[in-house]
Design a protein around this motif. Structure first.
Motif, PDB file in Angstrom:
ATOM      1  N   GLN A 229       0.826  -1.205   0.000  1.00 50.04           N
ATOM      2  CA  GLN A 229       0.000   0.000   0.000  1.00 50.04           C
ATOM      3  C   GLN A 229       0.864   1.260   0.000  1.00 50.04           C
ATOM      4  O   GLN A 229       1.864   1.348   0.713  1.00 50.04           O
ATOM      5  CB  GLN A 229      -0.917   0.003   1.229  1.00 50.04           C
ATOM      6  CG  GLN A 229      -1.893   1.170   1.289  1.00 50.04           C
ATOM      7  CD  GLN A 229      -2.694   1.190   2.586  1.00 50.04           C
ATOM      8  OE1 GLN A 229      -2.125   1.185   3.673  1.00 50.04           O
ATOM      9  NE2 GLN A 229      -4.015   1.204   2.466  1.00 50.04           N
ATOM     10  N   ARG A 259      -4.659   4.919  -9.318  1.00 54.95           N
ATOM     11  CA  ARG A 259      -5.707   5.887  -8.995  1.00 54.95           C
ATOM     12  C   ARG A 259      -5.615   6.326  -7.534  1.00 54.95           C
ATOM     13  O   ARG A 259      -5.568   5.512  -6.623  1.00 54.95           O
ATOM     14  CB  ARG A 259      -7.086   5.266  -9.254  1.00 54.95           C
ATOM     15  CG  ARG A 259      -8.253   6.231  -9.027  1.00 54.95           C
ATOM     16  CD  ARG A 259      -9.585   5.543  -9.333  1.00 54.95           C
ATOM     17  NE  ARG A 259     -10.697   6.434  -9.097  1.00 54.95           N
ATOM     18  CZ  ARG A 259     -11.279   6.608  -7.916  1.00 54.95           C
ATOM     19  NH1 ARG A 259     -10.820   5.950  -6.862  1.00 54.95           N
ATOM     20  NH2 ARG A 259     -12.297   7.436  -7.771  1.00 54.95           N
ATOM     21  N   VAL A 260      -5.570   7.641  -7.330  1.00 57.40           N
ATOM     22  CA  VAL A 260      -5.628   8.224  -5.996  1.00 57.40           C
ATOM     23  C   VAL A 260      -6.708   9.304  -6.013  1.00 57.40           C
ATOM     24  O   VAL A 260      -7.270   9.632  -7.065  1.00 57.40           O
ATOM     25  CB  VAL A 260      -4.274   8.843  -5.559  1.00 57.40           C
ATOM     26  CG1 VAL A 260      -3.226   7.770  -5.404  1.00 57.40           C
ATOM     27  CG2 VAL A 260      -3.817   9.895  -6.550  1.00 57.40           C
ATOM     28  N   PRO A 278      -3.966   3.642  -1.864  1.00 57.51           N
ATOM     29  CA  PRO A 278      -4.116   2.680  -2.963  1.00 57.51           C
ATOM     30  C   PRO A 278      -3.218   1.463  -2.792  1.00 57.51           C
ATOM     31  O   PRO A 278      -2.118   1.563  -2.252  1.00 57.51           O
ATOM     32  CB  PRO A 278      -3.731   3.498  -4.196  1.00 57.51           C
ATOM     33  CG  PRO A 278      -2.846   4.575  -3.678  1.00 57.51           C
ATOM     34  CD  PRO A 278      -3.370   4.905  -2.304  1.00 57.51           C
TER      35      PRO A 278
END
Length: 369
Positions: A229, A259-260, A278
């Motif tokens: 992570q 993607r954040v 993410p």
């Protein structure tokens, strides 16, 4: 003078390369070479003038032998303080410990020596402005200038010391009860602002780093209950225990876009909001990995990569304190009503700046964000 050189030689042998380079930096001397080369470079200044000229430093270095010895002694004294410094402050515990499991050992937060120095600047040196993490499993010392970021910097005025302080890793461990940190392939990295453009707007900033993923870590994150992570926190966040991503954030891992939360500049995270970290297990690999984070935000953040283990719902429920240990029902009801009421966050720390619409009724999802 022979005694002075002998004493300094004993102290220099006790230093690590990092401390030897610190001495050479103060003396204005080259910092390249093996440990013995660095020691010899300093000792040459404690020898006669011929020895200094032989090394080519006679003209540009004006330090006397006593001044060199004082620099060595100062760093030696600080090093000894790290190993024997007493606890600088006795701090009280806060309610955040309510969500600390009683019977679970967090592998990444084993008890540390009281005098352990671990700062995001990566320096182990102790200075006069240190602050200690309150977590019972941590108690690391950090430099105030590195971890305390004022909301509005004022020249000549130091940052305000908070009543309770937790290091970035301890803040992360409390940010999401569903994850337990078991390793940190990329240690915390401070992402500072590079200023603003001439028109007052924030400029695009990019930071690129590499981190190593061992075969053991790679095999670990392949298991169903583990993941790799990426996390990010705002250094001076009023809500300490949550993740928060910069405005217009873009993340890439090994060339793959991840993607954040891409929050626009006009939208800030509310007092009750939370961002997620993410998962990048699928785009990671054994060995060297490259991570790239871009943002348009002039605030100071800290991010890193961790190996995390997922808790089950029963395990999380077991963390919730019993009624006799936690908040009373009446106090909790009052706090929830206050949160849902909205209002100015400066006047009410529990208010939700995201709630701006006044209505007679509102439907609220009580699922943890």
């Amino acid at each position: 003078m022979a005694d002075l050189a002998s004493t300094c030689k004993d102290k220099l042998a006790y230093f690590r390369i990092k401390e030897l380079k610190d001495i050479l930096h103060q003396l204005g001397l080259p910092k390249q070479g093996k440990k013995q080369d660095l020691i010899d470079r300093v000792l040459a200044l404690l020898s006669d003038e011929q020895g200094q000229r032989h090394h080519g430093w006679g003209r540009k270095n004006s330090f006397t032998k006593e001044a060199v010895a004082k620099i060595i002694d100062d760093i030696y004294s600080r090093k000894m303080q790290i190993q024997s410094a007493p606890d600088l402050a006795t701090r009280s515990h806060t309610g955040s410990d309510l969500f600390r499991p009683k019977d679970e050992v967090n592998d990444s937060f084993q008890p540390q020596p009281v005098t352990k120095v671990r700062c995001i600047c990566d320096s182990k040196l102790l200075n006069d402005n240190m602050i200690q993490c309150e977590d019972d499993r941590c108690h690391v010392w950090q430099h105030m200038s590195c971890v305390l970021v004022p909301d509005k910097p004022t020249e000549g005025v130091g940052p305000e010391v908070p009543p309770h302080f937790y290091c970035e890793l301890c803040r992360l461990s409390r940010a999401d009860p569903f994850w337990v940190t078991t390793g940190n392939p990329l240690p915390p990295l401070k992402f500072m602002s590079s200023g603003v453009a001439n028109d007052g707007t924030s400029v695009l900033q990019t930071v690129e780093k590499t981190f190593q993923l061992s075969r053991a870590d790679r095999e670990t994150v392949q298991r169903s209950e583990y993941d790799l992570q990426v996390w990010c926190i705002l250094m001076n966040d009023k809500v300490q225990f949550r993740m928060q991503w910069p405005q217009y954030a873009e993340l890439e891992v090994n060339g793959f876009a991840v993607r954040v939360v891409t929050r626009p500049g006009s939208q800030l995270l509310g007092i009750n909001g939370r961002d997620d970290g993410p998962l990048i297990t699928t785009c990671s690999r054994e060995g060297t990995n490259k991570i790239c984070l871009r943002r348009v935000d002039n605030r100071t953040f800290c991010f890193g990569v961790r190996v995390a283990r997922r808790r089950s719902v029963p395990q999380v429920l077991n963390l919730v304190p019993k009624e006799a240990e936690g908040e009373s029902f009446e106090d909790a009801l009052t706090r929830v009503r206050r949160c849902l009421g909205g209002g100015d966050t400066a006047e009410n720390a529990d208010s939700d700046s995201d709630l701006e619409v006044v209505t007679e009724s509102v439907t609220v999802n009580l699922r943890c964000p």
